[in-house]
Design an enzyme around this catalytic site. Structure first.
Site, PDB file in Angstrom:
ATOM      1  N   HIS A  50       0.833  -1.223   0.000  1.00 47.65           N
ATOM      2  CA  HIS A  50       0.000   0.000   0.000  1.00 47.65           C
ATOM      3  C   HIS A  50       0.861   1.264   0.000  1.00 47.65           C
ATOM      4  CE1 HIS A  50      -3.252  -2.768   1.352  1.00 47.65           C
ATOM      5  NE2 HIS A  50      -2.263  -3.289   2.064  1.00 47.65           N
TER       6      HIS A  50
ATOM      7  N   GLU B 251       8.668   8.699 -17.218  1.00 51.80           N
ATOM      8  CA  GLU B 251       7.277   9.156 -17.375  1.00 51.80           C
ATOM      9  C   GLU B 251       6.727   8.798 -18.754  1.00 51.80           C
ATOM     10  OE1 GLU B 251       6.752  13.331 -15.526  1.00 51.80           O
ATOM     11  OE2 GLU B 251       8.902  13.040 -15.768  1.00 51.80           O
TER      12      GLU B 251
END
Ligand code: ARG
Length: 463
Positions: free
Chosen positions: A155, A289
């Site tokens: 998480h 990216e």
């Protein structure tokens, strides 16, 4: 006049010509088209369907066209619908009407399928080679950084300390699955479909096995309708490519996070980053990216082709021409992404001190403190509760578990002894995870020797 113009009384509308043409993109198949045609014409001669001297003339003509295209001297004519027509027309222009015998016992429907499969087989091997290169880079990084401890997350919250090399090797095994998927896809691509004709086969006594053998295909397709309508092998490839992009993108996301000031775990080399046009201090992870961003087009091509295929009646339909641009773009994107990513990964500087420091934060050793009690007979669920309370008190005091005294520990459970401090030491936490596939140095070294064998096996497949 079109090569198929016999039954037409009017010329094709210019817009229709433009709309239906695939020449500007399928021209990249020229090498495979010509090789396929040469194998076909040799077969026609061997089976006495056309005389050997005519076959030789056609072969020479095709070889000449090949050289012209390679030398950039071939004139592509927009009126030729596709690369197949362009080459056949050039052949007839060059050697006369005998060139018209090339298309005996063949259709563009089986021809385009053959060309695409033939081309994709080569490209799959190139992509596999690039995956192997990336796997080797991961192994090298894992070996060079074997002692470095980093926080392991779930998480994106601190979970347990792990070896950084363990994290790297996780990507090795993901990529190995990608490699296997490509091998599987190769098997289904490696099927020779020429000889299906337009859809029903042919009345000529052709020898399809002979064509397959000349071109290095392992088998011939069984059903002529399926042969011309099947694009499953492209879906297989686009799906394998999509998963590779998922894996690269996940890693890119991590590189972006790790190179932020907040994490500061790595630095990507200047050569693999870019600056800002306004902010002089910036060094941006644009490569990572962009790879992440390019998932969109690759997934799009997969969904695009599935959509094109989903309601097609048998057998060939012109819709199938839409298979190519997505395939080509996927291949180009994937190859560039793999190559650039490998270079970028090889360029990173690992900030081991920062990683190690972070690995101690967030009570990453809490599970060890619970396991300690469990090993002494306390049911794990109870041990979990006890350590949960210890963590809560540390949060109040703003300290680590390792800052507590033995008396503090004993207040939560009398079973704690002074060896608890060794158990909750981060290094020991990592190295006691000796279960198969775990994060201890011993286990990670084992993974690396398995990886060594895998790389040898895949190298042999490529040879
Ligand atoms: N260029 C076409 C394709 O990529 C092949 C042409 C087959 N055309 C036809 N009308 N049968 O699918």
């Amino acid at each position: 006049m079109k090569l198929w113009g016999g039954r037409f009384k009017k010329n094709t509308n210019k817009l229709v010509e433009e709309f239906t043409s695939s020449l500007f993109f399928d021209c990249r198949l020229y090498k495979y088209d010509i090789k396929g045609s040469i194998a076909h014409v040799k077969m026609l001669s061997k089976c006495k369907i056309i005389p050997p001297d005519e076959a030789a003339k056609i072969e020479d003509g095709l070889n000449e066209i090949y050289r012209e295209i390679e030398a950039n001297k071939f004139v592509f004519n927009a009126a030729d619908e596709d690369i197949h027509m362009a080459i056949e027309r050039a052949l007839i222009d060059k050697i006369g009407p005998v060139g018209g015998k090339l298309h005996t016992a063949r259709s563009r429907n089986d021809q385009v399928s053959l060309d695409t499969r033939f081309y994709l087989k080569d490209e799959i091997k190139i992509i596999e080679e690039l995956i192997l290169g990336l796997q080797r880079e991961l192994m090298k990084l894992a070996k060079d950084n074997i002692g470095i401890i980093s926080p392991g997350y779930t998480h994106l919250q601190h979970a347990q300390p792990i070896l950084f090399s363990h994290h790297l090797m996780a990507y090795f095994f993901m990529l190995e699955r990608d490699f296997e998927r490509l091998k599987d896809c190769y098997k289904r691509t490696d099927v020779m479909t020429l000889g299906a004709g337009a859809l029903a086969g042919t009345t000529f006594p052709i020898d399809r096995e002979y064509v397959a053998k000349q071109l290095g295909f392992s088998r011939v397709s069984e059903n002529s309708l399926d042969s011309v309508g099947d694009r499953d092998f492209i879906v297989d490839f686009l799906s394998a490519a999509s998963l590779i992009m998922v894996h690269l993108s996940k890693f890119c996301e991590e590189l972006v996070i790790w190179s932020s000031s907040e994490f500061n775990f790595i630095e990507i080399d200047d050569a693999f980053t870019t600056g800002s046009s306004i902010m002089p201090q910036k060094k941006n992870p644009d490569v990572a990216e962009l790879i992440r961003g390019k998932c969109g087009r690759v997934f799009g091509h997969l969904v695009g082709l599935l959509t094109t295929l989903k309601a097609l009646p048998m057998a060939y339909n012109r819709d199938l021409q839409e298979d190519k641009e997505g395939l080509f773009d996927t291949i180009d994107t994937l190859k560039l992404a793999l190559e650039t990513f490998t270079g970028m990964l090889g360029s990173i500087k690992v900030k081991s001190e920062n990683m190690g420091k972070a690995a101690k934060e967030g009570f990453t050793n809490a599970t060890d403190a619970a396991d300690y009690l469990t090993a002494k007979g306390i049911p794990f669920r109870e041990a979990h509760e006890i350590v949960g309370k210890m963590v809560a008190s540390c949060i109040e005091k703003n300290c680590h578990l390792s800052d507590l005294s033995l008396d503090d520990f004993k207040k939560f459970s009398t079973l704690y002894d002074k060896d608890i401090f060794e158990i909750i030491d981060i290094k020991n936490s990592v190295n006691r995870k000796t279960s198969f596939g775990g994060t201890s140095a011993k286990s990670v070294n084992k993974q690396m020797s398995v990886a060594e064998k895998i790389v040898g096996k895949e190298q042999a497949w490529l040879a």
